[in-house]
Scaffold this active site. Structure first.
Site, PDB file in Angstrom:
ATOM      1  N   ARG A   1       2.450  15.445 -10.152  1.00 53.55           N
ATOM      2  CA  ARG A   1       1.012  15.358  -9.872  1.00 53.55           C
ATOM      3  C   ARG A   1       0.170  15.334 -11.145  1.00 53.55           C
ATOM      4  O   ARG A   1      -0.758  14.535 -11.281  1.00 53.55           O
ATOM      5  CB  ARG A   1       0.608  16.531  -8.949  1.00 53.55           C
ATOM      6  CG  ARG A   1      -0.845  16.727  -8.617  1.00 53.55           C
ATOM      7  CD  ARG A   1      -1.648  15.509  -8.145  1.00 53.55           C
ATOM      8  NE  ARG A   1      -0.989  14.613  -7.247  1.00 53.55           N
ATOM      9  CZ  ARG A   1      -1.140  13.288  -7.299  1.00 53.55           C
ATOM     10  NH1 ARG A   1      -1.934  12.707  -8.199  1.00 53.55           N
ATOM     11  NH2 ARG A   1      -0.479  12.510  -6.469  1.00 53.55           N
TER      12      ARG A   1
ATOM     13  N   LYS B   1     -20.540  10.189 -22.679  1.00 52.25           N
ATOM     14  CA  LYS B   1     -20.539  10.688 -21.296  1.00 52.25           C
ATOM     15  C   LYS B   1     -19.113  10.699 -20.752  1.00 52.25           C
ATOM     16  O   LYS B   1     -18.768   9.987 -19.807  1.00 52.25           O
ATOM     17  CB  LYS B   1     -21.462   9.813 -20.439  1.00 52.25           C
ATOM     18  CG  LYS B   1     -22.910   9.871 -20.921  1.00 52.25           C
ATOM     19  CD  LYS B   1     -23.859   9.058 -20.067  1.00 52.25           C
ATOM     20  CE  LYS B   1     -25.278   9.221 -20.604  1.00 52.25           C
ATOM     21  NZ  LYS B   1     -26.263   8.397 -19.863  1.00 52.25           N
TER      22      LYS B   1
ATOM     23  N   LYS C   1     -32.784   9.871 -31.431  1.00 48.11           N
ATOM     24  CA  LYS C   1     -33.370   9.626 -30.122  1.00 48.11           C
ATOM     25  C   LYS C   1     -34.819  10.112 -30.091  1.00 48.11           C
ATOM     26  O   LYS C   1     -35.321  10.663 -31.073  1.00 48.11           O
ATOM     27  CB  LYS C   1     -32.549  10.336 -29.057  1.00 48.11           C
ATOM     28  CG  LYS C   1     -31.103   9.843 -29.013  1.00 48.11           C
ATOM     29  CD  LYS C   1     -30.408  10.251 -27.731  1.00 48.11           C
ATOM     30  CE  LYS C   1     -28.984   9.675 -27.717  1.00 48.11           C
ATOM     31  NZ  LYS C   1     -28.259  10.038 -26.495  1.00 48.11           N
TER      32      LYS C   1
ATOM     33  N   GLU D   1     -32.998   4.896 -31.496  1.00 53.71           N
ATOM     34  CA  GLU D   1     -33.244   4.488 -30.117  1.00 53.71           C
ATOM     35  C   GLU D   1     -34.704   4.080 -29.953  1.00 53.71           C
ATOM     36  O   GLU D   1     -35.600   4.850 -30.314  1.00 53.71           O
ATOM     37  CB  GLU D   1     -32.931   5.693 -29.221  1.00 53.71           C
ATOM     38  CG  GLU D   1     -33.016   5.453 -27.743  1.00 53.71           C
ATOM     39  CD  GLU D   1     -32.743   6.746 -26.979  1.00 53.71           C
ATOM     40  OE1 GLU D   1     -31.561   7.114 -26.825  1.00 53.71           O
ATOM     41  OE2 GLU D   1     -33.717   7.408 -26.563  1.00 53.71           O
TER      42      GLU D   1
ATOM     43  N   ASP E   1     -33.265   0.819 -25.495  1.00 56.35           N
ATOM     44  CA  ASP E   1     -32.937   1.724 -24.395  1.00 56.35           C
ATOM     45  C   ASP E   1     -33.825   1.470 -23.183  1.00 56.35           C
ATOM     46  O   ASP E   1     -35.056   1.520 -23.282  1.00 56.35           O
ATOM     47  CB  ASP E   1     -33.122   3.171 -24.863  1.00 56.35           C
ATOM     48  CG  ASP E   1     -32.558   4.159 -23.848  1.00 56.35           C
ATOM     49  OD1 ASP E   1     -31.449   3.916 -23.342  1.00 56.35           O
ATOM     50  OD2 ASP E   1     -33.241   5.166 -23.570  1.00 56.35           O
TER      51      ASP E   1
END
Lengths: 277, 277, 277, 277, 277, 277
Positions: free
Chosen positions: F93, F128, F160, F190, F211
């Site tokens: 598994r 992410k 940012k 950004e 962005d």
């Protein structure tokens, strides 16, 4: 038992994600190289360096051309390496960082040991080591011909000024230590004056540390101790440094040991490199 | 984030079982003391030292009399400590070991930075750091006024001779790195000759490292680069050492950066001690 | 410094996912309880038990009604607890496992110490401890009035039969240890016969361990040692066990120390429980 | 999966820096030896002991003369070892500490299992194990012929008095557990009185634990449960101890299981040693 | 108990050396912000997110505006943060990564639970979780209204086809498990055909898993089991997915549980962000 | 370097105490099986899966039938396994969990890469990722043909909106980063509006991140940047998602890179299984 340290050092260096090497060196390329000295001295850390390469990649093969503790000349080959080029390149810096530092310590120690040759004095290290590297650094001192002082606070009794103050005097401090410390440990007391030496002798110290004494006082202290208590060992300490003539002068006072923080905290790096065939 | 390192260092020193202190100092005794310099320089590691004491015993209270990065004179007080006498004594050595090493690096860096003051050259560290201590040592370089080179192999591209050989030449190596490395990274190439510098310029390197060049060649290389590619940054490297006049000479060639392994691998220990009130 | 051990013990018990408690006890329920003895003896491990509860949940408040090392009677309250009911229940077993084992050791030690009261013999532990618990078990021996032998192989020299064979004899073994071991360590030699005791004395051993000798031989050995070398310490060992009359007989031979593996490897659990108000 | 534990145990014993052995036994010396029992019983921990030796030094070769779980007589040889003398000596104590403890548990378990032979009762362990050693101790119980109760709090539901109080009664506690616990787990309820047994039966408990009942009550409880709910399993518990006649009496009440904390928390050490050839 | 995981995640992200933030945001700057949803659903991971921020910097203060398990609308504020701007920025991504994944699982679970509302079927997770995150992911399933299947291989018996083959048949496999597994565990058997269901019933399985059956066969199996063994629990499994109408159809067969790997292995990320005031 | 992660994953699954397998499968039984795909796509994680099996039991032998990064069809065999049946079953598994997640990422990436084929745009991942799995997930992106963005906060500068606010504006932020960040790093900014793009160009940004712009604005921004600063790289970002026609539209604006959080945070699991021979 160094494997954690080596793993951490490789991770710290990003050696498992060496973007320069991964992008410029083909995966299948093989390489051969040697670790070469660029100065004379005593080498230490060869086994750690070898383990570093093999931790990164077990396929790297290593031949020891000399052993840890060997005295080498500038240009001597120490290890021969062969295996995946990427892996050798990615592990190189960490391996050399170990070698440079540890061989630096062994070499500095060897110079101090040689300086006092002929005297009864043996060169000791201290606990002034690099955090995390104590085992390796104390081993390097041994390889350079030095002897290790206690490893840490849990395996030796060394009563310093603040302990004496807290206990209420040298006799009280020695008695307390004798009563509670494991019976296999000797009791060493740090003394800065002849009066303290006298007290330590009366309180039956096993080892006396002459700390920061001038040479004249040190000589007197040694004479006093030898007369009254021939079993007692004598250590000199206190910013003595690695200067040879200073070491000779201290050794000539007749002490049994000279302990030197500089062996581990200020040894200059040993110059060493990896050269590809 | 240094807590693991500090824990390991205390464990390594046996600080949780300091038999001398446990047998001679009463459990309830309180003490006050100060961390004092014995030389002038730039201090680093005060936060680590403070965390070391408080890791051993959170009841130790610490007042910062200066901050990391401060320039201090011999005899200056750095930290004031109060709390259980046993705990202060048991943590002392590890705390001082951090302080001595890191302040040694900051002080050495500050001397090098001062030496090249007035030039455009900035002093850089290297990856020649003590295994396990890179973060702290690089922070000490910053505190001394130096700038950090890449942290490790995973966060910067520096193409050296072996990468060039493996890739088949400077243009191929740069192209490969440009294609695969993250797009936020510049490409630096190590050059030992003017011919290599020319190739690196043609292949559009972002940064050029002049390695082990004599001063004359270095000057020519700088001129060449400034003419052909004013955006390109220039770094000098290669056993330059911390000697001030040598640093001045290198800086006068007009390079942007001088990187020095000696900042971290051979900085002498900074002399510092704990004194009880 | 026990925090890793406690974390592992709680994880091992699944205490962070106690499905019975989570499903039957409301999250907001508060509880009060006490740790209570069900037998008489000497308690040890109260601090570890307290840390166990607070590791699981820092909101648990704990009042110490007695201290580690206290002699208690059946029914005495040791700790008072209050806080989230779930957390107290989930940590209970691990906390009691520590307390039961450590108080068992302290209690067994105290019985042995009492048995030899009036003699010069002190009760020592050995390295026959539970893997992972040595620090705590040796502390429990101290709390019971015993004294600790060396902590481990790195902090004491004890030459046994196999070392003697390997070194070529008792004198050679002692000389080798004297030369290489840290100078703060005494040299202890295990002897099974009077002939070996003689050799150990001639080779200037600091401590002699009389191993597995019958009482008559032990008495002779003690007399021999006291005559020839009054500074030498004498330890008796070898499956002596915790039987009081046997201990008295050994103590009466005049030895300085009796070391007992059974203190740590066969002490029966101390009966103790958590009762809710 | 025991490798961390073994590493920690060796480190705890200072086995990587065994100063006696390093100073008295030549590095190149080879040795042969055997692990020998000094009592009869059931052995457990042979694999852990073997792994301990090989963790210290992979060059130690080990031959298993019996397997874990074997019933042995005094004097039987269990493992044959050969390899570097230093390494065998340095790992010996930790290996024996594992063997002594685990074989003690297996042997105690086997005696209890034999005592109840012929009855339907099976011997169970509890969660009263040594912190850090639960897996090994529960395996030793199996090797002695016992069966394991739940491993920890996360893999079994056992509702005790405090859970019942918190939930508001036996039916509420069972319902809550049934609703929230994983559907593969049975629900066991601890009962101290016949009234509680009745409630547990009505609330459809899967297993009933008769805690601290006298034999007469226990017999009544068993009869009651068998009549009303033949699928329900019955466990007896509560300071029963390892006394054979007491075990027989409990088994004769007809319970399915007898759980014994003493198997793991009070098993006397098994006497075993390493003998060199 | 998540602290190691959080530490590793922060270290993995380089959050302790966020060079952008360190160079652009002044050390003393304070900030206030909120965690805001950008979609509707059920939130999970708020406590982990909060712990993430406070692990990076304990000075960050956090107010919970909703609790884990809350159903939220697009634009809802979840947490309010205030503290050092640098620290909030450096921890942001890791905190959001936890929240996005765990809320995604809770939200997906809630949709499945709602789909089968009104039936007896409960939604179960599986062991198809992300390595290292099982506890958190299973908690998210609970928060979404699902129920947890066994946590891992050590706390539940689920006999699959390969176990059956190895044991020689369903009866043999069940008997073996019944004999050796802890007595608090039920025995579940995976069946792919009606014939296997019959065997499982005869062998007295506690729970039957209907694996990869079409709806018609599943209905027949359920009827069969309910008639013969009303105590037996029934689980449906096998790539059922999270499609609502498919879930309704399975639920209508009358099973007790539907287990869904997709809850944890394919839940889309939940859209959530940190907005500064 | 994945060994800790694999160890933890196996421990988390209870794979070292798989009670079903231990009770139903004989210890000596051998098995042969294959890892088989149930869908088409790009596989990743084969080495991790193999290491998982061999971590549980080094006796499991594994043959690679395809390599990581291979494009496979439904039904293709990937790995062939042989060895102890118990061990294969117990590790299954966890191995599949790695494979399913990583192949899901590689497959999703490959679809996105194919969608923009023919344009200059390259597909990038983001930060992410799943906590603890970043290295593996970023490697899976590479295997799918994508390129990695910075690994974490310590190896790239991406300014940012909050950094800009804190620094007082785009020029100030870029200047601060240029001064303090390592000289091998480019500076990315950004921008959400054309005005910000203008400022970033004037402040000499190396990379500009567009962005959350609509396509029209993005096209204008690209034109502006190409005219004024042809060296500047352009990245598009902001919930673009993995929809092919959306990706094509973004790519047609002429950007150099499209970064997609969904590659790692929302890739559906890849369907894969272990089948025994």
């Amino acid at each position: 038992m160094n494997s954690d340290l080596i793993q951490r050092a490789l991770a710290e260096d990003g050696a498992f994600a060496d973007i320069t090497t991964l992008s410029t060196v083909p995966a299948e390329q093989q390489a051969r190289g040697s670790i070469v000295t660029r100065q004379e001295g005593v080498v230490a850390g060869l086994h750690v360096a070898a383990e570093t390469f093999q931790t990164l990649d077990p396929r790297i093969e290593i031949e020891f051309l000399v052993q840890d503790g060997a005295t080498v000349q500038r240009g001597d080959l120490l290890l021969r390496l062969s295996g995946p080029a990427r892996s050798i390149l990615s592990a190189e810096r960490v391996a050399l960082n170990f070698l440079g530092r540890l061989s630096g310590i062994a070499t500095t120690t060897a110079l101090c040991v040689r300086a006092v040759e002929g005297s009864r004095a043996r060169i000791l290290d201290t606990r002034k080591t690099t955090p995390g590297l104590r085992s390796l650094e104390k081993e390097a001192v041994q390889l350079g011909g030095g002897q290790n002082h206690r490893f840490g606070l849990s395996d030796g009794v060394l009563i310093k000024d603040n302990h004496i103050k807290a206990a209420g005097g040298i006799p009280q401090a020695i008695a307390a230590a004798r009563h509670q410390a494991p019976h296999l440990l000797k009791i060493e007391v740090e003394c800065e004056t002849l009066a303290e030496v006298e007290q330590a002798l009366q309180a039956d110290a096993d080892v006396i540390l002459l700390d920061n004494m001038d040479l004249e006082t040190m000589r007197t202290a040694v004479r006093l101790i030898r007369q009254q208590a021939p079993r007692v060992l004598i250590e000199a300490s206190g910013s003595i440094g690695t200067n040879a003539s200073r070491l000779v002068a201290v050794a000539e006072t007749g002490v049994d040991f000279i302990s030197l923080g500089a062996l581990t905290h200020s040894a200059p790096n040993f110059d060493i490199s990896l050269e590809f065939a």
